[in-house]
Design a protein around this motif. Structure first.
Motif, PDB file in Angstrom:
ATOM      1  N   ILE A  55       0.867  -1.173   0.000  1.00  0.00           N
ATOM      2  CA  ILE A  55       0.000   0.000   0.000  1.00  0.00           C
ATOM      3  C   ILE A  55       0.906   1.226   0.000  1.00  0.00           C
ATOM      4  O   ILE A  55       2.065   1.149   0.392  1.00  0.00           O
ATOM      5  N   GLY A  56       0.395   2.347  -0.444  1.00  0.00           N
ATOM      6  CA  GLY A  56       1.202   3.566  -0.492  1.00  0.00           C
ATOM      7  C   GLY A  56       0.440   4.671  -1.166  1.00  0.00           C
ATOM      8  O   GLY A  56      -0.748   4.562  -1.452  1.00  0.00           O
ATOM      9  N   ASN A  57       1.142   5.782  -1.453  1.00  0.00           N
ATOM     10  CA  ASN A  57       0.470   6.865  -2.149  1.00  0.00           C
ATOM     11  C   ASN A  57       0.475   6.593  -3.639  1.00  0.00           C
ATOM     12  O   ASN A  57       1.105   5.667  -4.122  1.00  0.00           O
ATOM     13  N   GLN A  58      -0.238   7.392  -4.390  1.00  0.00           N
ATOM     14  CA  GLN A  58      -0.420   7.137  -5.809  1.00  0.00           C
ATOM     15  C   GLN A  58       0.862   7.307  -6.628  1.00  0.00           C
ATOM     16  O   GLN A  58       0.925   6.888  -7.768  1.00  0.00           O
ATOM     17  N   ALA A  59       1.904   7.922  -6.082  1.00  0.00           N
ATOM     18  CA  ALA A  59       3.149   8.098  -6.816  1.00  0.00           C
ATOM     19  C   ALA A  59       3.875   6.773  -7.007  1.00  0.00           C
ATOM     20  O   ALA A  59       4.628   6.613  -7.958  1.00  0.00           O
ATOM     21  N   GLN A  60       3.656   5.817  -6.119  1.00  0.00           N
ATOM     22  CA  GLN A  60       4.298   4.507  -6.261  1.00  0.00           C
ATOM     23  C   GLN A  60       3.534   3.668  -7.282  1.00  0.00           C
ATOM     24  O   GLN A  60       2.315   3.713  -7.333  1.00  0.00           O
ATOM     25  N   TYR A  61       4.244   2.893  -8.042  1.00  0.00           N
ATOM     26  CA  TYR A  61       3.606   2.064  -9.059  1.00  0.00           C
ATOM     27  C   TYR A  61       3.391   0.634  -8.589  1.00  0.00           C
ATOM     28  O   TYR A  61       2.703  -0.124  -9.240  1.00  0.00           O
ATOM     29  N   ARG A  62       3.941   0.240  -7.457  1.00  0.00           N
ATOM     30  CA  ARG A  62       3.854  -1.147  -7.009  1.00  0.00           C
ATOM     31  C   ARG A  62       2.743  -1.376  -5.995  1.00  0.00           C
ATOM     32  O   ARG A  62       2.702  -2.413  -5.358  1.00  0.00           O
ATOM     33  N   ILE A  63       1.858  -0.430  -5.804  1.00  0.00           N
ATOM     34  CA  ILE A  63       0.809  -0.624  -4.800  1.00  0.00           C
ATOM     35  C   ILE A  63      -0.313  -1.482  -5.371  1.00  0.00           C
ATOM     36  O   ILE A  63      -0.595  -1.460  -6.559  1.00  0.00           O
ATOM     37  N   CYS A  64      -0.939  -2.244  -4.511  1.00  0.00           N
ATOM     38  CA  CYS A  64      -2.058  -3.100  -4.904  1.00  0.00           C
ATOM     39  C   CYS A  64      -3.351  -2.293  -4.793  1.00  0.00           C
ATOM     40  O   CYS A  64      -3.597  -1.637  -3.778  1.00  0.00           O
ATOM     41  N   THR A  65      -4.155  -2.346  -5.818  1.00  0.00           N
ATOM     42  CA  THR A  65      -5.397  -1.568  -5.839  1.00  0.00           C
ATOM     43  C   THR A  65      -6.644  -2.422  -5.638  1.00  0.00           C
ATOM     44  O   THR A  65      -7.751  -1.922  -5.766  1.00  0.00           O
ATOM     45  N   ASN A  66      -6.462  -3.694  -5.335  1.00  0.00           N
ATOM     46  CA  ASN A  66      -7.605  -4.595  -5.178  1.00  0.00           C
ATOM     47  C   ASN A  66      -7.378  -5.505  -3.977  1.00  0.00           C
ATOM     48  O   ASN A  66      -7.130  -6.698  -4.124  1.00  0.00           O
TER      49      ASN A  66
END
Length: 142
Positions: A55-66
């Motif tokens: 998890i993280g802020n939107q600037a990171q590309y490796r965050i899980c969105t589901n």
């Protein structure tokens, strides 16, 4: 005497098997508990799951969105550019999980952070961090 008892038990088992086989209404033993597996539809998309969701802020590309929570079995909500204030506690999430008008009172604007919650757990993520252990990836379309 022991052999006689064993022979009687064996005869009873054989008789039980024969009675099942003689009954045309019953299915053969090999098919009694058979459940056919659903065949994947060619129209269905396969899902790929994150092995260690982040998890993280939107600037990171490796965050899980589901994400989905294993404890409360609910989808994890993400509040972009916001963070939970110190008054947000377990009972707030437990009682008002689906009531955004009340949850908004516990969120503050922060362009560097994302706030996450399910019904039992909450988290603020300023940078890419591991998701809580009870949150797992529900999958992403390939």
């Amino acid at each position: 005497m022991i052999n006689n008892k064993f022979d009687d038990d064996l005869d009873d088992l054989i008789n039980d098997i024969n009675s099942v086989m003689d009954n045309p209404q019953s299915k053969p033993i090999s098919q009694q508990n058979y459940q056919p597996q659903p065949q994947p539809n060619q129209g269905q998309q396969q899902k790929r799951k994150c092995l260690s969701p982040q998890i993280g802020n939107q600037a990171q590309y490796r965050i899980c969105t589901n994400l989905r929570c294993l404890k409360c079995d609910l989808q994890v909500q993400c509040h972009i550019n916001q963070k939970w204030n110190k008054d947000a506690d377990y009972l707030i999430f437990r009682n008002y999980f689906n009531n955004m008008s009340i949850l908004c009172k516990y969120l503050t604007q922060d362009n560097q952070c994302n706030a996450y919650n399910c019904q039992c757990t909450s988290a603020n993520a300023l940078e890419s961090i591991a998701a809580p252990q009870n949150w797992v990836c529900s999958g992403h379309a390939i």
